[in-house]
Design an enzyme around this catalytic site. Structure first.
Site, short mmCIF file in Angstrom:
data_model
loop_
_atom_site.label_atom_id
_atom_site.label_comp_id
_atom_site.label_asym_id
_atom_site.label_seq_id
_atom_site.Cartn_x
_atom_site.Cartn_y
_atom_site.Cartn_z
N CYS A 70 0.81 -1.10 0.02
CA CYS A 70 -0.20 0.17 -0.08
C CYS A 70 0.90 1.22 -0.05
CB CYS A 70 -1.00 0.17 1.12
SG CYS A 70 -2.08 -1.17 1.45
N ARG A 94 3.96 -0.04 -4.71
CA ARG A 94 3.79 -0.89 -3.43
C ARG A 94 2.36 -1.44 -3.26
NH1 ARG A 94 6.75 1.63 0.55
NH2 ARG A 94 5.34 1.02 2.07
N TRP A 119 -2.63 -2.62 -1.69
CA TRP A 119 -2.31 -4.17 -1.78
C TRP A 119 -3.18 -4.79 -1.01
CZ3 TRP A 119 -0.36 -8.16 0.92
CH2 TRP A 119 0.18 -9.35 0.22
N ASN A 142 -1.79 1.63 5.66
CA ASN A 142 -1.07 0.50 5.28
C ASN A 142 -0.47 -0.31 6.45
OD1 ASN A 142 1.16 -0.83 4.19
ND2 ASN A 142 2.80 0.79 4.43
N GLY A 143 -0.83 -1.61 6.18
CA GLY A 143 -0.67 -2.49 7.46
C GLY A 143 -1.88 -3.41 7.55
N GLU A 193 17.83 -17.25 -8.47
CA GLU A 193 17.19 -15.88 -8.84
C GLU A 193 16.73 -15.93 -10.10
OE1 GLU A 193 16.94 -13.42 -7.12
OE2 GLU A 193 16.92 -11.85 -8.65
N LYS A 198 13.03 -14.63 -10.94
CA LYS A 198 12.53 -13.66 -11.84
C LYS A 198 11.52 -13.88 -12.79
CE LYS A 198 13.63 -10.62 -10.06
NZ LYS A 198 14.61 -10.74 -8.95
N GLU A 250 7.88 -14.61 -11.18
CA GLU A 250 7.14 -13.27 -10.63
C GLU A 250 6.93 -12.43 -11.93
OE1 GLU A 250 9.20 -10.51 -8.29
OE2 GLU A 250 11.22 -11.01 -8.77
N HIS A 285 18.66 -36.53 -7.96
CA HIS A 285 17.82 -36.99 -6.55
C HIS A 285 16.39 -36.84 -6.46
CE1 HIS A 285 21.86 -38.07 -4.80
NE2 HIS A 285 22.34 -36.78 -5.32
N LYS A 340 6.28 -4.24 -4.15
CA LYS A 340 7.61 -4.08 -3.89
C LYS A 340 7.88 -4.07 -2.34
CE LYS A 340 11.57 -2.58 -5.76
NZ LYS A 340 12.29 -3.62 -6.14
C1 F6R Z 1 11.97 -10.23 -6.25
C2 F6R Z 1 11.95 -9.09 -5.05
C3 F6R Z 1 11.41 -9.66 -3.83
C4 F6R Z 1 12.32 -9.02 -2.79
C5 F6R Z 1 12.03 -9.36 -1.13
C6 F6R Z 1 12.78 -8.51 -0.07
O1 F6R Z 1 12.33 -9.42 -7.43
O2 F6R Z 1 12.01 -8.00 -5.37
O3 F6R Z 1 11.75 -11.09 -3.50
O4 F6R Z 1 13.59 -9.10 -2.86
O5 F6R Z 1 10.57 -9.02 -1.09
O6 F6R Z 1 12.58 -7.21 -0.41
P1 F6R Z 1 13.72 -6.28 0.30
O7 F6R Z 1 14.90 -6.41 -0.28
O8 F6R Z 1 13.07 -4.83 0.19
O9 F6R Z 1 13.75 -6.50 1.78
#
Ligand code: F6R
Length: 612
Positions: A2, A27, A74, A100-101, A484, A488, A491, A507, A607
């Site tokens: 949010c 957000r 969100w 937010n929360g 990683e 990517k 998501e 395995h 984010k």
């Molecule tokens: C994936 C991504 C998330 C963040 C995770 C931690 O692309 O961005 O997996 O890495 O939510 O976020 P931060 O680094 O802000 O604690």
């Protein structure tokens, strides 16, 4: 999770509110809404879906007034509908709240407020705050700030709240507990927001707020008080990010822009870290030589992509500094009884500095007696504030939901820490450290080289767009890179994707390979150990079962069995993640485009994850 923005000043409030929401949309983007400070009854407009839906709903009835609050959501409590969108209002439509929360005790509050005649229109936890504040404001003779202080004492959970009332529309009151809120100080105007990006275009002066501090803004000034009403001196700071940094700058998506900003982000994070006498300069970690020498264990905690940077930290710090390193997902860490003491250093990695899982893990570690060092990209965010020390990465604002440049700079930060610890503990010679540092300085140029040659990779990616799943293989320090790459792709492309350690394949996971399954293998460099041969065997194993194999390999390394080879410049094995990750980011980006997905705002994500 949010985005929240508040404005009071001479402008038509809808302008800074919508501009702020646009910059905070990363957000959350399930719905958006505004409350404008029209005297008498507030003007409220809110719509499910992205901000654009809200903007399209505006017509000539939109009032030109000079204060208001705005929200991009969100969803947690209640689905993403118009009714559940914020702001939420009291029975009279005079008081509006955005949040937010999570308000953990909202159902008890709601039952009590309903018994007092309040009518609820949404399924959210937030609406109970609007009704509660309305009653408390009456009790406090129309003083919204006093009402907010009283309300917060009754709330459990994590929250940032902003409120506005139609009887004094130029006053906006905010509060934060375990959730971000910053104040922007303008000339004759003031702002509040989840993140400075919301008002960076109007002012570079910001004020950070502590836990449970209530802030009241008017066009003339700001007042911060604690929950007892005692004034708190504002902690002002200058925002170093530029307004342009938070814009797309000619790229089609923030993610693409951020991928292309990586050479600079890496260079900025590395710059000035070696002294004339070949010492890694890391004063920010605030540890004496004696404390560094006394370290017995390092624990790295983080989530998602930052966790993958943490995995790389294990390889680098154990290799160089010879200190045992454990890496743990932050959300799991606090539910066990870790063995921690004064000789343990906890490193918490977070781009946003607001991730609730990581923050809670930090508190858990601190209560067990550990020292916490944060690696963070966002100045004055909660995680650095609650840590004993912070090493800032210099990636600049990362707006796309999928992390790219922040990840590379987190990896650089852990390299610097590893080298510094090794040097202070006397396990590496200064000349060796300097040599590795100079090699790191070449990485930005090598990333640029990769970015200059990604076009064939983009074409190749399109040929896999109909695949159901993609598997990623890595070994050693290539394993976190594989994880990683898979994250990517999940998501952004909404595809099934998994990363495996190459040796683990036989395995169980090899059963996933079917005719045509794409497998992306990160080939370890042949120069340092024989792991490349083992990976080449893994490639043969999957190929024999019908996989289509793409290999990421260093220039001139021999590759057998690949349908496609993506070449990256030569570097020491330990630095390979910085280079090998880049094509995987481009692969995920391109795949998302091919599949018609929203690259910067993938579904169901946000984010900054400020709920547990
Ligand atoms: C994936 C991504 C998330 C963040 C995770 C931690 O692309 O961005 O997996 O890495 O939510 O976020 P931060 O680094 O802000 O604690």
């Amino acid at each position: 999770m949010c985005g929240i923005v508040g404005y009071t000043g001479p402008q038509s409030a809808v302008v800074p509110l919508i501009e702020g929401l646009r910059r905070l949309e990363y957000r959350g983007y399930d719905s958006a809404g505004i409350a404008l400070g029209t005297p008498g009854t507030l003007f409220i407009e809110k719509r499910a879906g992205k901000l654009v839906n809200l903007e399209e709903s505006f017509d000539e009835s939109l009032p030109v007034v000079h204060s208001g609050i705005g929200h991009t959501r969100w969803a947690t409590h209640g689905g993403p509908t118009d009714r559940n969108a914020h702001p939420h209002v009291d029975n009279e439509g005079k008081l509006a709240v955005i949040h937010n929360g999570i308000i953990e005790n909202y159902s008890a509050l709601k039952a009590e407020l309903q018994s007092r005649g309040h009518t609820f229109k949404s399924e959210t936890d937030t609406e109970s705050v609007a009704h509660l504040l309305s009653d408390l404001r009456k009790e406090h003779k129309g003083d919204l700030t006093a009402a907010m202080r009283a309300a917060v004492k009754l709330l459990r959970g994590s929250f940032t709240l902003l409120a506005i009332h139609a009887d004094a529309p130029d006053v906006i009151v905010g509060v934060r507990r375990n959730s971000p809120l910053v104040v922007g100080l303008g000339k004759g105007e003031n702002f509040m927001a989840s993140d400075v990006a919301a008002f960076i275009e109007y002012t570079k002066r910001a004020v950070e707020l502590g836990q449970d501090e209530v802030v009241t803004i008017t066009p003339q000034g700001i007042l911060i008080t604690d929950l007892e009403g005692k004034a708190v001196a504002p902690k002002e700071y200058e925002i170093s990010w530029s307004a342009e940094a938070a814009q797309k700058g000619g790229f089609t998506h923030f993610m693409l822009k951020e991928i292309f900003e990586q050479p600079k982000a890496v260079a900025d994070t590395l710059i000035g870290r070696l002294s004339d006498n070949n010492q890694i300069v890391l004063d920010e970690i605030r540890m004496s030589s004696a404390e560094i020498k006394d370290l017995k264990k390092i624990l790295v905690i983080a989530c998602g992509t930052a966790y993958h940077a943490g995995m790389i930290a294990k390889y680098a710090i154990e290799k160089w500094a010879k200190i045992p390193v454990e890496v743990e997902i932050a959300s799991e860490f606090r539910y066990r009884d870790p063995i921690i003491n004064k000789s343990t250093l906890v490193i918490a990695i977070s781009q946003s500095g607001e991730t609730m899982d990581t923050l809670m893990a930090i508190r858990h570690a601190k209560s067990a007696g550990a020292r916490v060092l944060a690696i963070c990209n966002t100045n004055s965010s909660t995680i650095p504030r609650e840590s004993d020390a912070v090493l800032y990465t210099h990636a600049g604002p990362e707006i796309a939901v999928a992390s790219t440049k922040a990840f590379l700079t987190q990896v650089i930060a852990v390299y610097l820490i590893g080298l510094h610890l090794a040097q202070v503990r006397g396990v590496m010679k200064d000349s060796q450290v300097a040599q590795l540092y100079y090699e790191m300085l070449e990485l930005p140029g090598k990333i640029e080289q990769i970015l200059e040659t990604v076009e064939p990779l983009r074409t190749l990616t399109r040929s896999f767009a109909q695949s159901e799943s993609v598997l990623f293989l890595g070994r050693n320090i290539g394993y976190p890179v594989a994880l990683e790459g898979a994250l990517k792709l999940k998501e952004l492309a909404y595809m099934h994707a998994e990363g495996f350690a190459g040796g683990e394949l036989k395995h169980g996971p090899i059963a996933l390979i079917d005719k045509g399954t794409p497998v992306i293998a990160i080939l370890p460099s042949s120069h340092e150990h024989a792991l490349d041969e083992k990976m080449l065997s893994n490639i043969q194993e999957v190929k024999a079962r019908g996989a289509r194999v793409i290999v990421i390999a260093q220039e001139s390394d021999e590759v057998v069995g690949a349908e496609h080879i993506i070449r990256i410049p030569r570097a020491s094995a330990i630095f390979q993640p910085i280079l090998a990750t880049v094509p995987l980011q481009v692969f995920a980006y391109e795949m998302a485009i091919c599949r018609g997905n929203d690259v910067d705002q993938p579904r169901n994500l946000a984010k900054s994850v400020t709920v547990e």
